[in-house]
Design an enzyme around this catalytic site. Sequence first.
Site, mmCIF file in Angstrom:
data_model
loop_
_atom_site.group_PDB
_atom_site.id
_atom_site.type_symbol
_atom_site.label_atom_id
_atom_site.label_comp_id
_atom_site.label_asym_id
_atom_site.label_seq_id
_atom_site.Cartn_x
_atom_site.Cartn_y
_atom_site.Cartn_z
ATOM 1 N N ARG A 47 0.697 -1.123 -0.104
ATOM 2 C CA ARG A 47 0.084 0.126 -0.069
ATOM 3 C C ARG A 47 1.040 1.222 -0.005
ATOM 4 N NH1 ARG A 47 -3.732 -0.502 5.092
ATOM 5 N NH2 ARG A 47 -1.628 -0.975 5.817
ATOM 6 N N GLY A 135 -1.123 -20.414 12.909
ATOM 7 C CA GLY A 135 0.133 -19.768 12.724
ATOM 8 C C GLY A 135 1.355 -21.045 12.136
ATOM 9 N N GLU A 191 -4.258 -8.604 14.883
ATOM 10 C CA GLU A 191 -4.826 -8.456 13.517
ATOM 11 C C GLU A 191 -4.658 -7.101 13.329
ATOM 12 O OE1 GLU A 191 -5.908 -10.765 10.922
ATOM 13 O OE2 GLU A 191 -4.749 -11.807 12.577
ATOM 14 N N ASP A 202 -11.621 -13.571 14.807
ATOM 15 C CA ASP A 202 -10.697 -14.500 14.171
ATOM 16 C C ASP A 202 -10.545 -15.909 14.560
ATOM 17 O OD1 ASP A 202 -7.544 -14.245 13.039
ATOM 18 O OD2 ASP A 202 -7.309 -15.276 14.906
ATOM 19 N N LYS A 206 -10.993 -19.140 12.184
ATOM 20 C CA LYS A 206 -10.434 -20.399 12.031
ATOM 21 C C LYS A 206 -11.289 -21.566 12.544
ATOM 22 C CE LYS A 206 -6.302 -17.926 13.476
ATOM 23 N NZ LYS A 206 -5.613 -17.122 14.596
HETATM 24 P P1 NDP Z 1 0.146 -6.510 8.036
HETATM 25 O O1 NDP Z 1 -0.874 -5.533 8.214
HETATM 26 O O2 NDP Z 1 1.382 -6.474 8.827
HETATM 27 O O3 NDP Z 1 0.494 -6.347 6.487
HETATM 28 C C1 NDP Z 1 -0.558 -6.271 5.696
HETATM 29 C C2 NDP Z 1 0.445 -6.088 4.090
HETATM 30 O O4 NDP Z 1 -0.549 -5.615 3.226
HETATM 31 C C3 NDP Z 1 1.229 -4.693 4.254
HETATM 32 O O5 NDP Z 1 2.269 -4.610 3.639
HETATM 33 C C4 NDP Z 1 0.418 -3.518 3.480
HETATM 34 O O6 NDP Z 1 1.032 -2.666 2.951
HETATM 35 C C5 NDP Z 1 -0.346 -4.546 2.353
HETATM 36 N N1 NDP Z 1 -1.516 -3.904 1.879
HETATM 37 C C6 NDP Z 1 -2.680 -3.458 2.466
HETATM 38 N N2 NDP Z 1 -3.492 -3.231 1.687
HETATM 39 C C7 NDP Z 1 -2.840 -3.221 0.559
HETATM 40 C C8 NDP Z 1 -3.614 -3.034 -0.919
HETATM 41 N N3 NDP Z 1 -4.763 -2.777 -0.977
HETATM 42 N N4 NDP Z 1 -2.818 -3.567 -1.893
HETATM 43 C C9 NDP Z 1 -1.468 -4.326 -1.684
HETATM 44 N N5 NDP Z 1 -1.079 -4.183 -0.491
HETATM 45 C C10 NDP Z 1 -1.891 -3.949 0.675
HETATM 46 O O7 NDP Z 1 -0.470 -7.919 8.259
HETATM 47 P P2 NDP Z 1 0.114 -9.235 8.642
HETATM 48 O O8 NDP Z 1 1.207 -9.615 7.786
HETATM 49 O O9 NDP Z 1 0.277 -9.476 10.190
HETATM 50 O O10 NDP Z 1 -1.041 -10.299 8.360
HETATM 51 C C11 NDP Z 1 -1.346 -10.695 6.798
HETATM 52 C C12 NDP Z 1 -2.401 -11.774 6.726
HETATM 53 O O11 NDP Z 1 -1.607 -12.897 7.501
HETATM 54 C C13 NDP Z 1 -3.641 -11.359 7.310
HETATM 55 O O12 NDP Z 1 -4.669 -12.137 6.663
HETATM 56 C C14 NDP Z 1 -3.558 -12.133 8.801
HETATM 57 O O13 NDP Z 1 -4.792 -12.603 9.411
HETATM 58 C C15 NDP Z 1 -2.688 -13.132 8.371
HETATM 59 N N6 NDP Z 1 -1.830 -13.879 9.563
HETATM 60 C C16 NDP Z 1 -1.187 -13.093 10.369
HETATM 61 C C17 NDP Z 1 -0.634 -13.672 11.373
HETATM 62 C C18 NDP Z 1 0.416 -12.580 12.237
HETATM 63 O O14 NDP Z 1 0.754 -13.259 13.395
HETATM 64 N N7 NDP Z 1 0.469 -11.604 12.037
HETATM 65 C C19 NDP Z 1 -0.581 -14.866 11.665
HETATM 66 C C20 NDP Z 1 -1.322 -15.863 10.949
HETATM 67 C C21 NDP Z 1 -2.054 -15.259 9.636
HETATM 68 P P3 NDP Z 1 2.040 -1.727 3.469
HETATM 69 O O15 NDP Z 1 3.306 -2.374 4.053
HETATM 70 O O16 NDP Z 1 2.576 -0.745 2.467
HETATM 71 O O17 NDP Z 1 1.166 -1.105 4.621
HETATM 72 N N1 HSE Z 2 -3.956 -12.326 15.059
HETATM 73 C C1 HSE Z 2 -3.849 -13.709 15.043
HETATM 74 C C2 HSE Z 2 -3.623 -14.362 16.351
HETATM 75 C C3 HSE Z 2 -2.871 -13.985 14.092
HETATM 76 O O1 HSE Z 2 -3.377 -13.536 17.209
HETATM 77 O O2 HSE Z 2 -3.790 -15.438 16.532
HETATM 78 C C4 HSE Z 2 -2.587 -15.671 13.941
HETATM 79 O O3 HSE Z 2 -3.574 -15.947 13.125
#
Ligand code: NDP
Ligand code: HSE
Length: 429
Positions: A47, A135, A191, A202, A206
């Site tokens: 983004r 995870g 999240e 969340d 799951k």
């Molecule tokens: P983040 O918010 O850290 O990262 C989201 C990313 O998506 C960022 O790089 C953001 O860009 C990018 N983004 C947002 N909107 C857009 C768009 N419109 N077009 C292109 N890129 C976009 O999220 P997480 O990495 O924590 O989570 C990602 C996924 O993984 C989610 O579905 C979450 O539920 C899942 N997940 C997360 C876990 C965790 O522990 N964090 C564990 C398991 C699953 P920018 O960097 O520029 O802001």
């Molecule tokens: N927000 C989620 C959690 C990330 O705390 O379990 C992993 O799915």
Amino acid sequence: MRTRPLKVALLGCGVVGSEVARIMTTHADDLTARIGAPVELAGVAVRRPSKVREGIDPALITTDATALLKRGDIDVAIEVIGGIEPARTLITTAFEHGISVVSANKALLAQDGAALHAAAGQAGLDLYYEAAVAGAIPLIRPLRESLAGDKINRVMGIVNGTTNFILDKMDSTGAGYQEALDEATALGYAEADPTADVEGYDAAAKAAILAGIAFHTRVHLDDVYREGMTEVSAADFASAKRMGCTIKLLAILERAADGESVTARVHPAMIPLSHPLASVREAYNAVFVEAEAAGRLMFYGPGAGGAPTASAVLGDLVAVCRNKLAEATGPGESAYTQLPVSPMGDVVTRYHISLDVADKPGVLAQVATTFAEHGVSIDTVRQQGKDGEASLVVVTHRAPDASLSGTVEALRKLDTVRGVASIMRVEGE
Ligand code: NDP
Ligand code: HSE
């Protein structure tokens, strides 16, 4: 060994995506050897393009994820943006352009999994999502593949790292809710909107995904009964301690005894300290699976965080790339049983209820009668007086949730009951 690389589009480069990119770069040779062809990070959609992203060639960064998918040379897309849109449209676009997908997006899969599976199947492509549940823990593939010959009857576990982190801190250090949530957010567990974690959405997403795979049926997010953990207080932990328990946010999925329906629920529950789930600390997750032939299995490991989640994503990437090279696909959705999801009222469990009552003769009998009238049998009662009022703690035997709700409604109408301080289910006994 094929020398032409398989090209990967990384959609999202936040907590998870940045770790995926790092491991793809640092472990490139091992991944090549395991897949049988090199994998190349061909583009990274984000983004905020100007953000500094260590270890990523700025030339790969784009804000136009759609154009990246449409440019014609991408083999696999990794969706780690999260949320419903634009993730859903991007995944659909990927399938329309012959691109298999790896996603960590439980919210989207719980809401639109059926349509996405259908789109992948029609296109003859893969949709893998090991990282979407628990995870780093290998759970989706064991359920979908290793246990495909068995009959799963029950799944119970801790599937949200953030809430387990908060509850663990509240219990073990006496930390406040907000302080613990802030720490979980800083560690990258929560999240983008932590309401999804603390209100149980969340974990419910799951639960829907797990129930669908475990029972070979379709379970939508809306089918999952959900209660968050924001109401859990220090007083609840004190009550739990007195019972030799702690409190965890649990996801519980059950096949009815007659096999004709299933239930799916997420809520805080007291569990005995002797139960293995009681010792799951910080952002770890653990899931019990009860299968007819296999018996009881337990899966345990880090449930959130960038690197652990990237491990699951990379595992899927290797599997999908191998499938591409073999011109095959992995298993798709298996939802042949079409079992109805019963309402929460049908769930049978035990309850711990704290009441504030008038401290006068006959109150206990009145309360006990109310339980009896609703068919809820009492296991133990503990009364503690305080300035003309008393606190009454009732623990029931197993009863249907609907009966318990009826009891509580009737208790609230009694003149002698000043308030229902807390109601918590008791599991794992
Ligand atoms: P983040 O918010 O850290 O990262 C989201 C990313 O998506 C960022 O790089 C953001 O860009 C990018 N983004 C947002 N909107 C857009 C768009 N419109 N077009 C292109 N890129 C976009 O999220 P997480 O990495 O924590 O989570 C990602 C996924 O993984 C989610 O579905 C979450 O539920 C899942 N997940 C997360 C876990 C965790 O522990 N964090 C564990 C398991 C699953 P920018 O960097 O520029 O802001
Ligand atoms: N927000 C989620 C959690 C990330 O705390 O379990 C992993 O799915």
